[in-house]
Design a protein around this motif. Sequence first.
Motif, PDB file in Angstrom:
ATOM      1  N   ASP A  19       0.888  -1.076   0.204  1.00 32.10           N
ATOM      2  CA  ASP A  19      -0.015  -0.142  -0.054  1.00 32.10           C
ATOM      3  C   ASP A  19       0.843   1.206  -0.138  1.00 32.10           C
ATOM      4  O   ASP A  19       1.463   1.665   1.043  1.00 32.10           O
ATOM      5  N   ALA A  20       1.075   1.995  -1.011  1.00 33.91           N
ATOM      6  CA  ALA A  20       1.616   3.160  -1.182  1.00 33.91           C
ATOM      7  C   ALA A  20       1.163   4.493  -0.484  1.00 33.91           C
ATOM      8  O   ALA A  20       1.843   5.220  -0.387  1.00 33.91           O
ATOM      9  N   THR A  21      -0.053   4.311  -0.133  1.00 28.14           N
ATOM     10  CA  THR A  21      -0.563   5.460   0.509  1.00 28.14           C
ATOM     11  C   THR A  21      -0.767   5.315   2.068  1.00 28.14           C
ATOM     12  O   THR A  21      -1.153   6.095   2.795  1.00 28.14           O
ATOM     13  N   LYS A  22      -0.342   4.242   2.676  1.00 27.02           N
ATOM     14  CA  LYS A  22      -0.297   3.932   4.032  1.00 27.02           C
ATOM     15  C   LYS A  22       0.675   4.859   4.720  1.00 27.02           C
ATOM     16  O   LYS A  22       1.790   4.904   4.481  1.00 27.02           O
ATOM     17  N   ILE A  23       0.176   5.262   6.060  1.00 31.09           N
ATOM     18  CA  ILE A  23       1.349   6.505   6.666  1.00 31.09           C
ATOM     19  C   ILE A  23       2.294   5.089   7.206  1.00 31.09           C
ATOM     20  O   ILE A  23       1.895   4.404   8.094  1.00 31.09           O
ATOM     21  N   ILE A  24       3.569   5.730   7.379  1.00 34.87           N
ATOM     22  CA  ILE A  24       4.616   4.758   7.563  1.00 34.87           C
ATOM     23  C   ILE A  24       5.655   5.126   8.598  1.00 34.87           C
ATOM     24  O   ILE A  24       6.691   4.988   8.589  1.00 34.87           O
ATOM     25  N   GLU A  25       4.845   6.179   9.322  1.00 36.08           N
ATOM     26  CA  GLU A  25       5.848   6.981  10.293  1.00 36.08           C
ATOM     27  C   GLU A  25       6.582   6.179  11.146  1.00 36.08           C
ATOM     28  O   GLU A  25       5.909   5.147  11.659  1.00 36.08           O
ATOM     29  N   GLY A  26       7.904   6.091  11.325  1.00 36.35           N
ATOM     30  CA  GLY A  26       8.971   5.493  12.293  1.00 36.35           C
ATOM     31  C   GLY A  26       9.311   4.246  11.487  1.00 36.35           C
ATOM     32  O   GLY A  26      10.185   3.605  12.153  1.00 36.35           O
ATOM     33  N   GLU A  27       8.878   4.011  10.257  1.00 31.82           N
ATOM     34  CA  GLU A  27       9.360   2.711   9.660  1.00 31.82           C
ATOM     35  C   GLU A  27      10.764   3.029   9.042  1.00 31.82           C
ATOM     36  O   GLU A  27      11.188   3.944   8.754  1.00 31.82           O
ATOM     37  N   MET A  28      11.780   2.185   9.040  1.00 32.10           N
ATOM     38  CA  MET A  28      12.934   2.150   8.473  1.00 32.10           C
ATOM     39  C   MET A  28      12.804   1.857   6.846  1.00 32.10           C
ATOM     40  O   MET A  28      12.249   0.613   6.650  1.00 32.10           O
ATOM     41  N   ILE A  29      12.818   2.798   5.983  1.00 36.10           N
ATOM     42  CA  ILE A  29      12.811   2.576   4.470  1.00 36.10           C
ATOM     43  C   ILE A  29      14.258   2.584   3.751  1.00 36.10           C
ATOM     44  O   ILE A  29      14.897   3.475   3.897  1.00 36.10           O
ATOM     45  N   ILE A  30      14.106   1.613   2.815  1.00 37.97           N
ATOM     46  CA  ILE A  30      15.580   1.397   2.053  1.00 37.97           C
ATOM     47  C   ILE A  30      15.308   2.338   0.856  1.00 37.97           C
ATOM     48  O   ILE A  30      14.284   2.030   0.036  1.00 37.97           O
ATOM     49  N   ILE A  31      16.168   3.209   0.437  1.00 36.07           N
ATOM     50  CA  ILE A  31      16.050   4.220  -0.744  1.00 36.07           C
ATOM     51  C   ILE A  31      17.065   3.786  -1.765  1.00 36.07           C
ATOM     52  O   ILE A  31      18.312   3.700  -1.519  1.00 36.07           O
ATOM     53  N   PRO A  32      16.662   2.901  -2.829  1.00 34.47           N
ATOM     54  CA  PRO A  32      17.763   2.537  -3.715  1.00 34.47           C
ATOM     55  C   PRO A  32      18.082   3.758  -4.552  1.00 34.47           C
ATOM     56  O   PRO A  32      17.479   4.435  -5.023  1.00 34.47           O
ATOM     57  N   LEU A  33      19.349   3.895  -4.525  1.00 35.20           N
ATOM     58  CA  LEU A  33      19.838   5.137  -5.485  1.00 35.20           C
ATOM     59  C   LEU A  33      21.029   4.635  -6.602  1.00 35.20           C
ATOM     60  O   LEU A  33      21.733   3.732  -6.384  1.00 35.20           O
ATOM     61  N   LYS A  34      20.708   5.142  -7.718  1.00 27.67           N
ATOM     62  CA  LYS A  34      21.652   4.717  -8.849  1.00 27.67           C
ATOM     63  C   LYS A  34      22.847   5.568  -8.850  1.00 27.67           C
ATOM     64  O   LYS A  34      23.053   6.453  -8.715  1.00 27.67           O
ATOM     65  N   LEU A  35      23.908   5.039  -9.265  1.00 31.26           N
ATOM     66  CA  LEU A  35      25.259   5.524  -9.212  1.00 31.26           C
ATOM     67  C   LEU A  35      25.853   5.588 -10.631  1.00 31.26           C
ATOM     68  O   LEU A  35      26.900   5.929 -10.649  1.00 31.26           O
TER      69      LEU A  35
END
Length: 286
Positions: A64-80
Motif C-alpha cells: 500500500d503506497a498510501t499507508k502512513i509509515i511514520e517510524g518505519e525504516m525505509i530503504i532508498i535505492p540510489l543509482k550511481l
Amino acid sequence: MNKNINTTLGLFYINSIIFLLSIFILDVNAETKIIAKRGDTLFKISKQYGVPLKELMYKNNFNDATKIIEGEMIIIPLKLNAKDNKNEYLNYKVVEGDTLYKIARNYNINLNDILSLNNLSNDSYIKLDQIILLPKGATYKIENRRENIKLASKKVFYHKTSRIENLSAIAEIHKISKEKINTLNKLNDPIKINPNIKLKIRRSKESKWLKYGSITINWTDWTYFDGNYVAQAKTKKNTYFYLAVNCTKRALNNTLDNSYWTNWYFPKTDFEFKLINDFCDQDFNF
C-alpha cells in the motif's frame, strides 16, 4: 510463418537484453536507509527522492503506497551510474567520529540540506558505514585541514578531543613530540586519547586577558577543537562565556545565549575584524 518466428525471436532477444541491463543497473545501485517522518507514505517518499514507486514498494515489501509509515525504516535505492549522477546526489559513507555537523562543515554545505535530503533531524544518530546523501557539487575541503594544522601548530595551548584520537596525529597537528604531550599531561604513553579530553600542548605563562571592544579574552586559553579555536572570554559585567574562531571561514561563534553555541556569524564590528586578524594572521608569543 518465418516472419512470425523472426519477430518472436527478435522480441525474445530484446527482452533478454533489457533483463540483463536491469540486472547490471541493480548491481551498480547503492542503498541508503531513512526513518519515515510523520505523514510519510511510500508515494510521498518516491516523489521526494525521485525513485520509481514500484521499485520502492518492492524493495521495502509494502503493498500500500498510501499507508502512513511514520517510524518505519525505509530503504532508498540510489543509482550511481554516470547518467543518474548528473541529476542526483553524492553518496558519503559515515566514518568513525563523524557527526552531521562535521560532514556539513567538511563539505561546506548547509546542515539543513543534509537533514532534508536524508529525512533526518538535528538529534538523529548516524551509524558507521551508513550512506548519507549530499547535494550535488559538495566537495571535501581538504585544504581546510592543512590550514588548521598549520595554525594549530603555533597558535594554541590546548587540544580538545571530540572523538577517540590517535596521540601521534595530535602530536603531528601541533608539531610537537608525543613525549612532550605525555610529560605535560602526566600520561602513561597511551596510543589513543578518549573523547572530551583537554590536553596541554605547550607551557603557557600566567593568564593574559586582552580587551577587544566590549569583551575581554583569555589569550593564553586558546584550544584547538575539531578544526576550530576556542577561548574563555568575559563581558564588561564579568559574565564568562566561550568564544570560537574559524579562520578558514573568518567566522565567530559564542555561548552568550544561555550558554549554548549560536550559529556561526561573520564579523561586523571593528573589534571583531581585529580579533579575527590578530588570531588568524599574526603570531603571538607569551
